[in-house]
Design a protein around this motif. Sequence first.
Motif, PDB file in Angstrom:
ATOM      1  N   GLY A   1       0.940  -1.122   0.052  1.00  0.00           N
ATOM      2  CA  GLY A   1      -0.093  -0.134   0.090  1.00  0.00           C
ATOM      3  C   GLY A   1       1.085   1.215   0.064  1.00  0.00           C
ATOM      4  N   PHE A   2       1.976   1.299   0.149  1.00  0.00           N
ATOM      5  CA  PHE A   2       3.208   2.256  -0.164  1.00  0.00           C
ATOM      6  C   PHE A   2       3.953   2.015  -1.019  1.00  0.00           C
ATOM      7  CE2 PHE A   2       1.794   1.610   4.488  1.00  0.00           C
ATOM      8  CZ  PHE A   2       1.503   2.836   4.803  1.00  0.00           C
ATOM      9  N   ALA A   3       3.732   2.925  -2.156  1.00  0.00           N
ATOM     10  CA  ALA A   3       4.755   2.614  -3.309  1.00  0.00           C
ATOM     11  C   ALA A   3       6.145   2.764  -3.291  1.00  0.00           C
ATOM     12  CB  ALA A   3       4.408   3.848  -4.434  1.00  0.00           C
ATOM     13  N   PRO A   4       6.857   3.666  -2.220  1.00  0.00           N
ATOM     14  CA  PRO A   4       8.347   3.634  -2.160  1.00  0.00           C
ATOM     15  C   PRO A   4       8.615   2.370  -1.401  1.00  0.00           C
ATOM     16  CG  PRO A   4       7.200   5.720  -1.341  1.00  0.00           C
ATOM     17  CD  PRO A   4       6.135   4.957  -1.603  1.00  0.00           C
ATOM     18  N   LEU A   5       7.704   1.789  -0.638  1.00  0.00           N
ATOM     19  CA  LEU A   5       8.095   0.511   0.077  1.00  0.00           C
ATOM     20  C   LEU A   5       8.199  -0.512  -0.929  1.00  0.00           C
ATOM     21  CD1 LEU A   5       9.106  -0.955   2.598  1.00  0.00           C
ATOM     22  CD2 LEU A   5       6.551  -1.214   3.223  1.00  0.00           C
TER      23      LEU A   5
ATOM     24  N   SER B   1      10.187   5.473  15.031  1.00  0.00           N
ATOM     25  CA  SER B   1       9.128   6.872  14.963  1.00  0.00           C
ATOM     26  C   SER B   1       9.912   7.912  14.241  1.00  0.00           C
ATOM     27  CB  SER B   1       8.610   6.993  16.181  1.00  0.00           C
ATOM     28  OG  SER B   1       7.897   8.151  16.320  1.00  0.00           O
ATOM     29  N   ALA B   2       9.125   8.492  13.459  1.00  0.00           N
ATOM     30  CA  ALA B   2       9.492   9.960  12.739  1.00  0.00           C
ATOM     31  C   ALA B   2       8.368  11.169  12.898  1.00  0.00           C
ATOM     32  CB  ALA B   2       9.674   9.576  11.320  1.00  0.00           C
ATOM     33  N   GLY B   3       7.799  10.791  13.941  1.00  0.00           N
ATOM     34  CA  GLY B   3       6.638  11.659  14.284  1.00  0.00           C
ATOM     35  C   GLY B   3       5.167  10.846  14.609  1.00  0.00           C
ATOM     36  N   ALA B   4       4.174  11.854  14.651  1.00  0.00           N
ATOM     37  CA  ALA B   4       2.883  11.135  15.299  1.00  0.00           C
ATOM     38  C   ALA B   4       2.356  10.261  13.983  1.00  0.00           C
ATOM     39  CB  ALA B   4       2.018  12.068  15.380  1.00  0.00           C
TER      40      ALA B   4
ATOM     41  N   ALA C   1       4.336   9.372  10.997  1.00  0.00           N
ATOM     42  CA  ALA C   1       5.205   8.885  10.187  1.00  0.00           C
ATOM     43  C   ALA C   1       6.060   7.732  10.545  1.00  0.00           C
ATOM     44  CB  ALA C   1       5.959  10.331   9.867  1.00  0.00           C
ATOM     45  N   LEU C   2       6.478   7.214   9.868  1.00  0.00           N
ATOM     46  CA  LEU C   2       7.512   5.998  10.435  1.00  0.00           C
ATOM     47  C   LEU C   2       8.679   5.786   9.318  1.00  0.00           C
ATOM     48  CD1 LEU C   2       7.050   3.853  12.183  1.00  0.00           C
ATOM     49  CD2 LEU C   2       6.451   2.270  10.605  1.00  0.00           C
ATOM     50  N   GLN C   3       9.968   5.593  10.239  1.00  0.00           N
ATOM     51  CA  GLN C   3      11.061   5.496   9.535  1.00  0.00           C
ATOM     52  C   GLN C   3      11.609   4.059   9.331  1.00  0.00           C
ATOM     53  OE1 GLN C   3      12.870   8.367   8.342  1.00  0.00           O
ATOM     54  NE2 GLN C   3      14.732   7.236   7.624  1.00  0.00           N
ATOM     55  N   LEU C   4      11.836   3.593   8.059  1.00  0.00           N
ATOM     56  CA  LEU C   4      12.030   2.235   7.900  1.00  0.00           C
ATOM     57  C   LEU C   4      13.166   1.944   7.284  1.00  0.00           C
ATOM     58  CD1 LEU C   4       8.812   2.197   7.647  1.00  0.00           C
ATOM     59  CD2 LEU C   4       9.336   0.324   6.143  1.00  0.00           C
TER      60      LEU C   4
ATOM     61  N   LEU D   1       7.776   7.205   5.649  1.00  0.00           N
ATOM     62  CA  LEU D   1       6.400   6.792   5.077  1.00  0.00           C
ATOM     63  C   LEU D   1       5.286   7.600   5.986  1.00  0.00           C
ATOM     64  CD1 LEU D   1       6.473   2.824   4.487  1.00  0.00           C
ATOM     65  CD2 LEU D   1       7.093   4.704   2.964  1.00  0.00           C
ATOM     66  N   ALA D   2       4.404   8.306   5.364  1.00  0.00           N
ATOM     67  CA  ALA D   2       3.329   8.844   5.966  1.00  0.00           C
ATOM     68  C   ALA D   2       2.246   7.843   6.308  1.00  0.00           C
ATOM     69  CB  ALA D   2       2.853   9.957   5.080  1.00  0.00           C
TER      70      ALA D   2
END
Length: 365
Positions: free
Chosen positions: A107-111, A284-287, A289-292, A308-309
């Motif tokens: 569901g996330f194109a960059p991933l 975690s990259a925010g409320a 957002a996620l850092q992978l 990713l948002a």
Amino acid sequence: MNLSLFDDLAAPVPEGPRPLRPLPVKPGPRLSGAAAQSWQLELAAPDALPPGLATPASPPPAQAILPPALPAPEDTHPAQRAPEDLHPALWRADQLGGGLHVVTASGFAPLDAVLPGGGWPHRVLTELLLPHPGLGELRLLAPALAAVSRSFSSPGAAGSHCVMLFDPPAGLYGSALAQLGLDARHWLVVRGRVPHGRPAAAAARQGPLRQLLPNADVLWALEQALKSGHVGAVLAWLPAPLKADAVRRLQLAAQAHDGPAFVFREIEARHRPSAAPLRLLLQSAGADALQLQVLKRRGPPLLQGLQLALPPVLGGSAQERAQMRQAALAQVQVRRAAFAQALDHRDDDPQAQALTAALAGGAGR
């Protein structure tokens, strides 16, 4: 003296082989009656025989029997063919593997662009390493879980598949799941005998079965569920620390599971080897957002991380409070960095001493 002998010796010898003398043949018994008639028929010519007694025709001349034609040689050498054409588990070191395996889009194109096959792979174990639960891992997997639920609830699909959760760290909130498009009615939660947060020593005093490995019953149930092949998707929060042979058993069991299988482990496991073909580090990259960071995959290493948002699940006021808290934490980190820098130079600069005292008072508040 008789000279006739010498005359015979002096006579010229005739050229060519000398004729053989016929051997004397003794006369045999005379045949009569039916025997004589049979003997005469055998000596007669074939065309003179009666129609019923004609000899069979001579067999046709033997023909050469050729071996079966061999298949034509392949045009390309095996070294020039694609590795996945030779075997589905092969791939080149500079390419992403798993092109022939079934996947579920994240569901996330960059991933999807960095995952082998373009999505979460089936029949393998996927490890997600977390510093602590609740970073947004369910929101990351929500599109894939919704797709799995739709595929098995569609007409003509096997209807006995569900999503199984093994020992989740907290209870599920149905409203938040519904907001993400997930139907919790098709979810099955499996709890272990040792809940999260309970010390193993306290649980060991409750009976002889508690002497087993922490959450050994959950590991056994997880392995059996993967081997059954009747589960749509699997999410498991594994105990820490976990031995490498336990992960290897789960990976072997996942080969019979036609769906994605996710296991959540502590972040310290990144320094230990694992049999899982896909490993990701989440931070975690925010409320929302996620850092992978992709630690391991079937393909070349990925040096850069992804951000990713995530889909928001909080209301307007809750999001404002989360943003204010995030900003306050950022200010605290800035003050701590300045405080540490001032401590290094406070003995040499009076202004640094005054700044240290001011920062110490602000940090105390």
